[in-house]
Design a protein around this motif. Sequence first.
Motif, short mmCIF file in Angstrom:
data_model
loop_
_atom_site.label_atom_id
_atom_site.label_comp_id
_atom_site.label_asym_id
_atom_site.label_seq_id
_atom_site.Cartn_x
_atom_site.Cartn_y
_atom_site.Cartn_z
N LYS A 198 0.90 -1.12 0.02
CA LYS A 198 0.10 -0.07 -0.02
C LYS A 198 0.91 1.21 0.09
N VAL A 199 1.21 1.82 -1.17
CA VAL A 199 2.11 2.74 -1.19
C VAL A 199 1.51 3.65 -2.58
N ARG A 255 0.66 15.42 -6.42
CA ARG A 255 0.66 14.48 -5.42
C ARG A 255 1.67 14.57 -4.19
N GLU A 293 0.77 17.35 -1.93
CA GLU A 293 -0.41 16.85 -0.88
C GLU A 293 0.35 15.93 0.22
N ILE A 336 2.21 18.71 2.61
CA ILE A 336 1.47 19.11 3.59
C ILE A 336 0.55 18.55 4.37
N GLY A 337 0.48 17.07 4.15
CA GLY A 337 -0.63 16.34 4.88
C GLY A 337 -1.96 16.25 4.67
N HIS A 338 -2.18 16.43 3.34
CA HIS A 338 -3.75 16.60 2.75
C HIS A 338 -3.72 15.04 2.20
N ASP A 339 -4.91 14.23 2.34
CA ASP A 339 -5.38 13.10 1.71
C ASP A 339 -3.97 12.21 1.58
N THR A 340 -3.53 11.79 2.55
CA THR A 340 -2.49 11.22 2.67
C THR A 340 -2.42 9.53 2.65
N HIS A 341 -3.65 9.10 2.72
CA HIS A 341 -3.55 7.69 2.81
C HIS A 341 -3.27 7.28 1.00
N PRO A 342 -2.51 6.16 1.01
CA PRO A 342 -2.03 5.87 -0.42
C PRO A 342 -2.99 5.58 -1.36
N VAL A 343 -2.68 6.05 -2.68
CA VAL A 343 -3.35 5.98 -3.84
C VAL A 343 -2.60 5.64 -4.92
N MET A 344 -2.94 4.77 -5.82
CA MET A 344 -2.73 4.83 -7.11
C MET A 344 -3.17 5.66 -8.22
#
Lengths: 324, 324
Positions: B149-150, B296, B299, B302-310
């Motif tokens: 999950k990265v 990305r 983001e 600055i700690g916005h929407d930090t959960h991993p996305v592809m």
Amino acid sequence: MITIDDVARKAGVSIATVSRVLNNLENVSEKTKMKVWKAIEELNYKPKILASALARHKKKFKVGICESDRLIKMEKENISPEFYSVILTFLEKIGEEYGIEFCKTKLLTPIECDGYILVGGDTTKETVKYYKDIKKPFLLLDHYIPGEKVNCIVTNGYDGAYYATNYLIKKGFRRIFHIHGPLNSYGFKGRFEGYTTAMHQANLLPKYYEYDDVKDNMEDVIEFMIKKDGIPEAIFASNDITAMRVIRELKKRNFKIPEDVSIIGFDDILSAKEFEPPLTTLKVFKDEMGSLTAKRMYELLIGHDTHPVMISLFTKFIKRKSSI
Amino acid sequence: MITIDDVARKAGVSIATVSRVLNNLENVSEKTKMKVWKAIEELNYKPKILASALARHKKKFKVGICESDRLIKMEKENISPEFYSVILTFLEKIGEEYGIEFCKTKLLTPIECDGYILVGGDTTKETVKYYKDIKKPFLLLDHYIPGEKVNCIVTNGYDGAYYATNYLIKKGFRRIFHIHGPLNSYGFKGRFEGYTTAMHQANLLPKYYEYDDVKDNMEDVIEFMIKKDGIPEAIFASNDITAMRVIRELKKRNFKIPEDVSIIGFDDILSAKEFEPPLTTLKVFKDEMGSLTAKRMYELLIGHDTHPVMISLFTKFIKRKSSI
């Protein structure tokens, strides 16, 4: 004048937390965020940060949130209201900062807007063609159609389901069944494939049963499952609502959860934690899903990086008491 | 003082085009963008828009661009320089607007930075663990490791390869071979799967051969292929560099392209259009890939929407003369 203190008091959180929510920073739970936004709305609080952000993005865009008749029916009947309503709350809040106004409209007969967000798994190839012909930006939220090149925001169902199934296999279970929603939905299909791949790799036989929230009766599905294949040691359900209904039906038949059957859901809707027993599930970061959707729509509206991309959010396994 | 007119003159484009590039708007080709940025650099032009953007994002971040020894070797030997250098150009330009400074560093022994971009397919599970332990934001550029999950930015190789293979099948070809890079690279693996899936669906036998830019000799691969399986009607190569080398080898053996063998590449590197014959290929939007990577990373910083996305970019099929 309403201040940030009033919001903090009403929401029952600290001022720092309200500030974190307003700045969309990490380490705030979805539940807390929802409370804060609710308090802001009820008090009609206009934080300075939003005002300045709005000033920066002067242009106001109107974006349609397009829902299928099926989804509207589900909302009316209160069947699966939480998942999308949480996503849409954050979509609207973050969208506002970018000067986007949202309005709800119908998937097949949308009103005129600057852009469209097509919600859920009912969008077909034909619907995509319809929106392509309109020549306005659009994106699919929580859905994708293989072979189509369209902007979409989805959950990585494959990764989550693969992880959950392997978790159950490592616990020593062999009879792991899967109860899934309609597979025309990209989300359910990914989870289905994650489950079957993990089972095949472990030389176990996948056993799965379709359950459609709108048309089917869980009692019938469980009865059919038991008659045909007996009682499983564990069930991976393709969303939390389905998992909760499975648990209710099994309890009616005097099975103990998780002692007799372990159950894992998907989504981590707000009620998953309060359910009895609390649901083990794959958490979808619905707040970030909404936020990323708003930002992607903004990029499309201003013509930045407009070639289609798929944004796929990884989930997080949350162990609670519905499974060992 | 250097003005926008000077830049336009030097780059040989209109002022409007320079402005479009500075504002990162659509409808400017990668080649034109490269010319404009080169002129800006050579003239040391400081556009107002960048200055104001920089002022807005006061905080300066330092981000490492982490390259494997293999990639550094390829760059030194000028083997496959275009693809990443174009992406990185746009990454740096857009990153600058967000107050990000970049520096090149080694994948396995990075210097200290606020965040890291791991470039290419050589990142392993162990490397990911190393960066997770540093506890600084990082993302994989043009690579993904299933099960991890990265955050990652990739090309949808599956979709592009599936389309290209079906294109060749529809032209009536049956003997369609695939020459691919090492399959530990997520990009090559997706293309491989798109090719094999399309072949299986058409009841055709997939035939594929590995070619590693760094280690292998194309002459040997082609000789082996012809000896073992004969001459194909078409070859889908998993990148443009490979396609160009295949064409050179086939020409040496007096085959006519595309009359005897149709060839399709992948990437649309800058030289693909000028090649003889010009390459049919799947265009990767390298400018947007760089831009989305920069955004990305910002983001995450600055700690916005930090959960991993592809984030997966769709490609576009470009028909030129190397295929019918």
